[in-house]
Enzyme design. Sequence first.
Site, PDB file in Angstrom:
ATOM      1  N   VAL A 125      -5.562 -11.981   3.555  1.00  0.00           N
ATOM      2  CA  VAL A 125      -6.602 -11.008   3.920  1.00  0.00           C
ATOM      3  C   VAL A 125      -7.512 -10.684   2.733  1.00  0.00           C
ATOM      4  O   VAL A 125      -8.750 -10.648   2.870  1.00  0.00           O
ATOM      5  CB  VAL A 125      -5.954  -9.714   4.485  1.00  0.00           C
ATOM      6  N   LYS A 139      -0.157  -1.995   8.098  1.00  0.00           N
ATOM      7  CA  LYS A 139       0.349  -1.098   9.163  1.00  0.00           C
ATOM      8  C   LYS A 139       1.764  -0.636   8.902  1.00  0.00           C
ATOM      9  O   LYS A 139       2.153   0.463   9.298  1.00  0.00           O
ATOM     10  CB  LYS A 139       0.263  -1.755  10.535  1.00  0.00           C
ATOM     11  N   GLU A 177      -8.956   0.121   9.879  1.00  0.00           N
ATOM     12  CA  GLU A 177      -9.287  -0.622  11.104  1.00  0.00           C
ATOM     13  C   GLU A 177      -8.485  -1.924  11.213  1.00  0.00           C
ATOM     14  O   GLU A 177      -8.059  -2.326  12.295  1.00  0.00           O
ATOM     15  CB  GLU A 177     -10.793  -0.935  11.133  1.00  0.00           C
ATOM     16  N   VAL A 232      -4.459  -2.588  12.822  1.00  0.00           N
ATOM     17  CA  VAL A 232      -4.050  -2.828  14.208  1.00  0.00           C
ATOM     18  C   VAL A 232      -5.000  -3.835  14.842  1.00  0.00           C
ATOM     19  O   VAL A 232      -6.218  -3.627  14.866  1.00  0.00           O
ATOM     20  CB  VAL A 232      -4.046  -1.515  15.038  1.00  0.00           C
ATOM     21  N   LYS A 282       2.266  -1.116  14.916  1.00  0.00           N
ATOM     22  CA  LYS A 282       0.878  -0.942  15.374  1.00  0.00           C
ATOM     23  C   LYS A 282       0.826   0.019  16.567  1.00  0.00           C
ATOM     24  O   LYS A 282      -0.096   0.829  16.677  1.00  0.00           O
ATOM     25  CB  LYS A 282       0.296  -2.304  15.756  1.00  0.00           C
ATOM     26  N   GLY A 298      -5.121 -13.461  11.128  1.00  0.00           N
ATOM     27  CA  GLY A 298      -5.844 -14.548  10.471  1.00  0.00           C
ATOM     28  C   GLY A 298      -6.835 -14.006   9.455  1.00  0.00           C
ATOM     29  O   GLY A 298      -7.236 -12.840   9.499  1.00  0.00           O
TER      30      GLY A 298
HETATM   31  P1  NAP Z   1      -0.180 -12.134   1.691  1.00  0.00           P
HETATM   32  O1  NAP Z   1      -0.914 -13.368   2.043  1.00  0.00           O
HETATM   33  O2  NAP Z   1       1.285 -12.197   1.481  1.00  0.00           O
HETATM   34  O3  NAP Z   1      -0.883 -11.538   0.360  1.00  0.00           O
HETATM   35  C1  NAP Z   1      -0.362 -10.463  -0.333  1.00  0.00           C
HETATM   36  C2  NAP Z   1      -1.084 -10.387  -1.679  1.00  0.00           C
HETATM   37  O4  NAP Z   1      -0.598  -9.268  -2.387  1.00  0.00           O
HETATM   38  C3  NAP Z   1      -0.869 -11.591  -2.570  1.00  0.00           C
HETATM   39  O5  NAP Z   1      -2.092 -11.941  -3.168  1.00  0.00           O
HETATM   40  C4  NAP Z   1       0.090 -11.103  -3.637  1.00  0.00           C
HETATM   41  O6  NAP Z   1      -0.120 -11.697  -4.909  1.00  0.00           O
HETATM   42  C5  NAP Z   1      -0.302  -9.644  -3.713  1.00  0.00           C
HETATM   43  N1  NAP Z   1       0.801  -8.787  -4.162  1.00  0.00           N
HETATM   44  C6  NAP Z   1       1.987  -8.565  -3.548  1.00  0.00           C
HETATM   45  N2  NAP Z   1       2.717  -7.695  -4.256  1.00  0.00           N
HETATM   46  C7  NAP Z   1       1.971  -7.377  -5.341  1.00  0.00           C
HETATM   47  C8  NAP Z   1       2.174  -6.525  -6.444  1.00  0.00           C
HETATM   48  N3  NAP Z   1       3.304  -5.838  -6.594  1.00  0.00           N
HETATM   49  N4  NAP Z   1       1.199  -6.431  -7.376  1.00  0.00           N
HETATM   50  C9  NAP Z   1       0.046  -7.123  -7.232  1.00  0.00           C
HETATM   51  N5  NAP Z   1      -0.215  -7.933  -6.194  1.00  0.00           N
HETATM   52  C10 NAP Z   1       0.748  -8.064  -5.272  1.00  0.00           C
HETATM   53  O7  NAP Z   1      -0.423 -11.003   2.777  1.00  0.00           O
HETATM   54  P2  NAP Z   1      -1.617 -10.905   3.839  1.00  0.00           P
HETATM   55  O8  NAP Z   1      -1.304 -11.762   5.015  1.00  0.00           O
HETATM   56  O9  NAP Z   1      -2.908 -11.044   3.158  1.00  0.00           O
HETATM   57  O10 NAP Z   1      -1.412  -9.400   4.340  1.00  0.00           O
HETATM   58  C11 NAP Z   1      -1.805  -8.306   3.551  1.00  0.00           C
HETATM   59  C12 NAP Z   1      -1.684  -7.051   4.399  1.00  0.00           C
HETATM   60  O11 NAP Z   1      -2.560  -7.166   5.521  1.00  0.00           O
HETATM   61  C13 NAP Z   1      -0.289  -6.842   4.967  1.00  0.00           C
HETATM   62  O12 NAP Z   1      -0.017  -5.470   5.000  1.00  0.00           O
HETATM   63  C14 NAP Z   1      -0.405  -7.374   6.398  1.00  0.00           C
HETATM   64  O13 NAP Z   1       0.485  -6.748   7.280  1.00  0.00           O
HETATM   65  C15 NAP Z   1      -1.822  -6.995   6.722  1.00  0.00           C
HETATM   66  N6  NAP Z   1      -2.473  -7.817   7.756  1.00  0.00           N
HETATM   67  C16 NAP Z   1      -2.389  -9.174   7.686  1.00  0.00           C
HETATM   68  C17 NAP Z   1      -3.054  -9.924   8.646  1.00  0.00           C
HETATM   69  C18 NAP Z   1      -2.985 -11.428   8.627  1.00  0.00           C
HETATM   70  O14 NAP Z   1      -3.443 -12.050   9.582  1.00  0.00           O
HETATM   71  N7  NAP Z   1      -2.465 -12.053   7.584  1.00  0.00           N
HETATM   72  C19 NAP Z   1      -3.780  -9.299   9.661  1.00  0.00           C
HETATM   73  C20 NAP Z   1      -3.846  -7.893   9.676  1.00  0.00           C
HETATM   74  C21 NAP Z   1      -3.182  -7.160   8.722  1.00  0.00           C
HETATM   75  P3  NAP Z   1       0.155 -13.260  -5.158  1.00  0.00           P
HETATM   76  O15 NAP Z   1      -0.869 -13.978  -4.320  1.00  0.00           O
HETATM   77  O16 NAP Z   1      -0.096 -13.480  -6.614  1.00  0.00           O
HETATM   78  O17 NAP Z   1       1.539 -13.530  -4.713  1.00  0.00           O
HETATM   79  N1  HSE Z   2       1.427 -10.683  11.297  1.00  0.00           N
HETATM   80  C1  HSE Z   2       0.471  -9.998  12.079  1.00  0.00           C
HETATM   81  C2  HSE Z   2       0.333 -10.676  13.426  1.00  0.00           C
HETATM   82  C3  HSE Z   2      -0.865  -9.998  11.373  1.00  0.00           C
HETATM   83  O1  HSE Z   2       0.814 -11.799  13.586  1.00  0.00           O
HETATM   84  O2  HSE Z   2      -0.222 -10.074  14.339  1.00  0.00           O
HETATM   85  C4  HSE Z   2      -1.849  -9.088  12.021  1.00  0.00           C
HETATM   86  O3  HSE Z   2      -1.496  -7.758  11.838  1.00  0.00           O
END
Ligand code: NAP
Ligand code: HSE
Length: 436
Positions: A16, A107, A131, A134, A207, A304
């Site tokens: 993200v 979330k 926003e 969820v 959510k 995504g």
């Molecule tokens: P992700 O790909 O695992 O990325 C997490 C990032 O946080 C990585 O860059 C990681 O660093 C960094 N990080 C983790 N712990 C850290 C720390 N202690 N200090 C500094 N940096 C740290 O996760 P994501 O999918 O982007 O999701 C991020 C958030 O958005 C989550 O809460 C997730 O639930 C939410 N979300 C995700 C999506 C989705 O589709 N992926 C959709 C909606 C909401 P490194 O890269 O160096 O490991």
């Molecule tokens: N892991 C979550 C999903 C990302 O698959 O819906 C979006 O919040």
Amino acid sequence: MSEQPVSVAIVGMGTVGTGAARVLVEQPERIARRAGRPVRLKHAVVRDVKKSRGIELPAGVLTTDFARVVRDPEVQIALLLVGGLHPGREMTLELLESGKDIVTANKALLCEFGGELFARARELGRTIAFEAAVAGGIPIINTVSQCLAANQITSIAAILNGTSNYILTQMIGENWPYRQALAQAQSLGYAEEDPTLDIDGTDAAQKLVILTQLAFGVKAQLTEFPRKGIDTLELSDLKYAGELGYTVKLLAVARLIAGQLEMHVQPTLVRHHTPLAEIRGPFNAIALVGDVVGETWYSGPGAGQMPTASSVVADLIDTIAGRTRLTFPRLEVWRDPPPYAVQPREKTSSRFYLRFNVLDQPHVLADIADILGRNHISIASVIQHEAAGSDNADRRTVPLVIMTHRTTVGNLESAERELSRLQSITPPHVRMPVAD
Ligand code: NAP
Ligand code: HSE
């Protein structure tokens, strides 16, 4: 438009965070026009600066030093895009204390610590926008809290986990094994760092808790309502449901029934060709009923990189433009005392899909029907396919699928206790409600 740039930090440059950075880097004029000021991405905090991220950032932006953001008085807004509870909670508090407004997609954090974080932000005169927390790219938080503010919401029925919906779609549509579909969802960036949260229903439940706060003024605990994921399903369940005219979806429901709030997250049979049944892949959908507007529908990509970045950057623009400052203090995050109690699990009623593995021998069906009948459960239909090539049929285990008429979870649980004592039934036993 002011020429004075606003400095922003991204904390967490994973799926993200990288998406949000890409929008800022690729669309600076669009963002500046809509925010009223240019945006400067000053810091991007990660754990490992050597990891390839597929985006070029100016030298010195990427850092492992979170304290640099906290100490930098120029940074006004932090995009908190790390997952999980810790150190997300501590980081959010530090950022608020140091005078930054927050935009987050986390979330899990808001479900667990939203009360504390929102209260602290309000005390400090800061804001939290969420926003993206969820339904990814679907603007449902602003819809519920602002666009439908004239309504008492009476019902939410939603697909809120993109990973689970993607897995179910690939399993039934492409005949993929569950493991292959999950691995692909992970590589496409849909899944949480710990994908158990996606497939066991926790992410959808988190959510639902957030939506329920905004829609009903009730802060439910995750432990207060039933939560089941898709990890207990087999492909055969999706196929039997199909035979009966239904698609299986991981459905999150919160609705007012007789003055109480019915809440649950579970795999649910949704009739073929209805809007929820047609939601495929990582898409999410929310069917929402308000007492003024009636029924409304929202659908779009629920997970995504770029869909989620769309919501994150919209929150950033709202925060810079001053809109979040107006809306955040008035968000009805919950009411005290809660206006509705969460309905006890056993009172929830629906029709149910049941699958048992049974010994294919005399009286088994009669025993099951007897137990269901004595517990006030009426059978609507039964599927048992003949076991192939059987000389020794009385030793064979076959799936037996039963659709019930409407009954309560209480009646079913009482029947299940008796059924578990039958020697002729072997686990697992699958139960799914039908969304009628
Ligand atoms: P992700 O790909 O695992 O990325 C997490 C990032 O946080 C990585 O860059 C990681 O660093 C960094 N990080 C983790 N712990 C850290 C720390 N202690 N200090 C500094 N940096 C740290 O996760 P994501 O999918 O982007 O999701 C991020 C958030 O958005 C989550 O809460 C997730 O639930 C939410 N979300 C995700 C999506 C989705 O589709 N992926 C959709 C909606 C909401 P490194 O890269 O160096 O490991
Ligand atoms: N892991 C979550 C999903 C990302 O698959 O819906 C979006 O919040």
